[in-house]
Scaffold this active site. Structure first.
Site, PDB file in Angstrom:
ATOM      1  N   GLY A  67      37.017  32.519  20.955  1.00  0.00           N
ATOM      2  CA  GLY A  67      38.573  32.754  21.577  1.00  0.00           C
ATOM      3  C   GLY A  67      38.310  32.005  23.283  1.00  0.00           C
ATOM      4  O   GLY A  67      37.371  33.030  23.867  1.00  0.00           O
ATOM      5  N   LYS A  69      40.660  31.342  26.086  1.00  0.00           N
ATOM      6  CA  LYS A  69      41.557  31.830  26.344  1.00  0.00           C
ATOM      7  C   LYS A  69      40.689  33.816  26.717  1.00  0.00           C
ATOM      8  O   LYS A  69      41.747  33.883  27.414  1.00  0.00           O
ATOM      9  CB  LYS A  69      42.830  31.670  26.258  1.00  0.00           C
ATOM     10  CG  LYS A  69      43.517  30.355  26.875  1.00  0.00           C
ATOM     11  CD  LYS A  69      44.254  30.537  26.100  1.00  0.00           C
ATOM     12  CE  LYS A  69      44.881  28.815  26.420  1.00  0.00           C
ATOM     13  NZ  LYS A  69      46.810  28.872  26.301  1.00  0.00           N
ATOM     14  N   ALA A  70      40.947  34.602  25.149  1.00  0.00           N
ATOM     15  CA  ALA A  70      40.995  36.046  25.498  1.00  0.00           C
ATOM     16  C   ALA A  70      39.617  35.786  24.525  1.00  0.00           C
ATOM     17  O   ALA A  70      40.100  36.209  22.988  1.00  0.00           O
ATOM     18  CB  ALA A  70      42.082  36.699  25.103  1.00  0.00           C
ATOM     19  N   PRO A  71      38.156  35.656  25.014  1.00  0.00           N
ATOM     20  CA  PRO A  71      37.150  35.467  23.994  1.00  0.00           C
ATOM     21  C   PRO A  71      37.270  37.102  23.417  1.00  0.00           C
ATOM     22  O   PRO A  71      36.765  38.366  24.287  1.00  0.00           O
ATOM     23  CB  PRO A  71      36.214  35.734  24.416  1.00  0.00           C
ATOM     24  CG  PRO A  71      36.797  35.577  26.039  1.00  0.00           C
ATOM     25  CD  PRO A  71      37.851  35.634  26.235  1.00  0.00           C
ATOM     26  N   ASN A  72      36.853  37.598  22.312  1.00  0.00           N
ATOM     27  CA  ASN A  72      36.333  38.558  21.798  1.00  0.00           C
ATOM     28  C   ASN A  72      35.336  38.278  21.190  1.00  0.00           C
ATOM     29  O   ASN A  72      34.508  37.629  20.384  1.00  0.00           O
ATOM     30  CB  ASN A  72      36.951  38.553  20.224  1.00  0.00           C
ATOM     31  CG  ASN A  72      38.870  39.050  20.276  1.00  0.00           C
ATOM     32  OD1 ASN A  72      38.997  39.715  21.193  1.00  0.00           O
ATOM     33  ND2 ASN A  72      39.183  37.895  19.744  1.00  0.00           N
ATOM     34  N   ASP A 182      42.878  35.101   8.863  1.00  0.00           N
ATOM     35  CA  ASP A 182      42.235  33.229   9.178  1.00  0.00           C
ATOM     36  C   ASP A 182      41.434  33.503   7.761  1.00  0.00           C
ATOM     37  O   ASP A 182      40.123  33.271   8.693  1.00  0.00           O
ATOM     38  CB  ASP A 182      41.391  33.605  10.854  1.00  0.00           C
ATOM     39  CG  ASP A 182      41.650  32.047  10.659  1.00  0.00           C
ATOM     40  OD1 ASP A 182      42.080  31.423  10.089  1.00  0.00           O
ATOM     41  OD2 ASP A 182      41.138  31.921  12.217  1.00  0.00           O
TER      42      ASP A 182
END
Length: 489
Positions: A67, A69-72, A182
């Site tokens: 991700g 924009k919002a990395p996990n 996913d």
């Protein structure tokens, strides 16, 4: 090539002509006894426990990051009991509802199966949202299928991946967790034995109410594009795309694959690396299953149990371990051990002492400089003197004195020295207190996450405690870290 398009056309696109796929017999379902029963119950961890386990969420311990924009971020780590874990740390905005996160995690945490990389726990403190799962050390299906370095995945192993994944989905469905978000080649991981496992992280329903497909839209189920929702039938569609991945060794968009099937151009679908490895019937069956999974209407797709039943007869090399088929080194014996590794395997503490003595403080980067600036006060001078006395005692094999002096130095808090902890660890081993030795070896690795010496001393401590399996794992980790270090230097 193992299959010819002329022999595939009879059954690739008309599932009605082929009749139903029969359910798997119960004997097949119970063929393997799950080791998952031995796993501890789901629990909640503190952020401090996970910080220690991952050496302060060290960059060196990052396994993956997803991700933009919002990395996990997923970290590898190790608990106090030496259990290796994967820790997924979510972006702060991913789970704003604390209760929803805990309910989801506890629900997924009830699952226990040998086809899953099982969820062991979670952490929910303040803005922190973390999941803790079993660590799978042998990369993802995407790595072995698309980005292989030494050998392409063999056909029997590809069929095994398909079967084990269908069994994982069947188990989750039977436990009321039919939704998987996913599903793709990055969600399938390989354990110590080279067996494929389905990541439990995809079972978490995220805060956006299941709208969680992150792959290219060309690979998402048609109904997801219409409604933005994931259904159990959507998961089967994704399973079909994975069957195509296994057959082709590439990530082919389903629409393109179905066009090739309709045009009887099956040869374009098959991986050239598989030439001669499978029969026409096997190739035909896999294409037929993929076609059924990729049906436009969700109700026309098979369920996981029937998929497993269809895949079981295709398994041809059941007696060959997965790690052999994968070409994955297995156990410490598979790795060429350095003199230190050999000494740990032999439990030769004298040899370990000689190596540590020769090494000195070479791996304590910046330690000498830091100490030189802190020698101005009497207290710092006393702390430094206790370290010097410990060094002398260690050199002369006075291990009780070594422990006392190094303990004074550590308690003084002047600096953190992995070498001091390593030397005190060996001194504890020499004094027949292996648990204290293990604690120090772990602390050395907390300070220096990629230091191979710390892993080797953990192995020596575990061998001394009779924990053979864990010791072999630590020995293997030490060997891998040492090999990486040697390549870098």
């Amino acid at each position: 090539m193992g299959c010819e398009c002329s022999k595939l056309t009879a059954c690739c696109w008309d599932s009605e002509k082929n009749g139903p796929i029969h359910e798997a017999p119960k004997a097949a379902e119970n063929a393997e006894k799950s080791e998952a029963d031995e796993l501890p119950a789901f629990r909640e961890y503190t952020i401090e426990q996970l910080r220690i386990a991952t050496s302060g969420f060290a960059v060196e311990n990052i396994v993956s990051e997803h991700g933009e924009k919002a990395p996990n971020v997923v970290y590898k780590g190790k608990l106090e009991n030496q259990k290796r874990i994967a820790v997924k740390r979510f972006n702060r905005s991913a789970w704003p509802d604390t209760r929803q996160f805990l309910e989801e995690a506890r629900s997924v945490g009830q699952l226990r199966n040998h086809r899953l990389a099982n969820l062991l726990g979670c952490c929910c403190e303040g803005d922190e949202r973390l999941l803790v799962a079993e660590f799978m050390p042998n990369e993802t299906l995407a790595k072995h299928l698309f980005h292989w370095e030494t050998q392409p995945m063999k056909w029997p192993m590809r069929l095994r991946v398909a079967l084990y994944l269908s069994q994982a989905l069947d188990y989750c469905t039977s436990k009321g967790r039919a939704l998987y978000h996913d599903l793709n080649a990055y969600r399938i991981l390989f354990d110590d034995d080279g067996n494929p496992r389905l990541s439990c992280f995809g079972l978490m329903k995220n805060s956006r109410d299941g709208k969680s497909y992150s792959t290219n839209l060309a690979f998402t189920p048609p109904e997801y594009l219409r409604t933005g929702r994931v259904t159990p039938e959507s998961v089967i569609y994704s399973f079909g795309t994975l069957l195509l991945d296994l057959l082709s060794g590439k990530h082919i968009p389903p629409s393109h694959a179905l066009d090739l099937i309709r045009d009887r151009n099956i040869q374009m679908l098959t991986d050239s690396c598989l030439e001669g490895q499978f029969s026409n019937d096997e190739g035909t069956e896999l294409v037929r299953l993929a076609s059924r999974c990729l049906q436009y209407e969700p109700r026309e797709r098979p369920n996981p149990k029937s998929l497993a039943a269809a895949l079981i007869p295709l398994q041809k090399e059941n007696e060959v371990p997965s790690h052999v088929l994968m070409g994955i080194p297995h156990g410490a014996a598979a790795f060429p051990l350095s003199p230190l590794g050999e000494a740990c395997l032999r439990k030769d503490l004298t040899a370990i002492h000689e190596i540590l003595e020769q090494l000195g403080y070479k791996d304590d980067e910046g330690a000498a400089t830091e100490l030189s600036f802190q020698m101005w006060t009497n207290q710092m001078q006393e702390t430094l003197n206790s370290k010097k006395k410990g060094d002398v005692a260690f050199r002369h094999k006075d291990f009780r004195m070594t422990i006392d002096c190094y303990t004074q130095f550590i308690d003084g808090g002047t600096m953190l020295s992995p070498t001091v902890f390593a030397r005190r660890s060996l001194s504890y081993l020499m004094s027949d207190t292996p648990q204290d030795a293990l604690n120090d070896a772990v602390q050395a690795q907390v300070i220096s996450p990629v230091w191979h010496i710390a892993s080797y001393l953990q192995a020596a401590s575990l061998f001394a405690m009779g924990r053979e399996n864990e010791a072999q794992i630590a020995l293997r980790e030490g060997s891998i870290l040492e090999e990486k270090r040697n390549k870098t230097s």
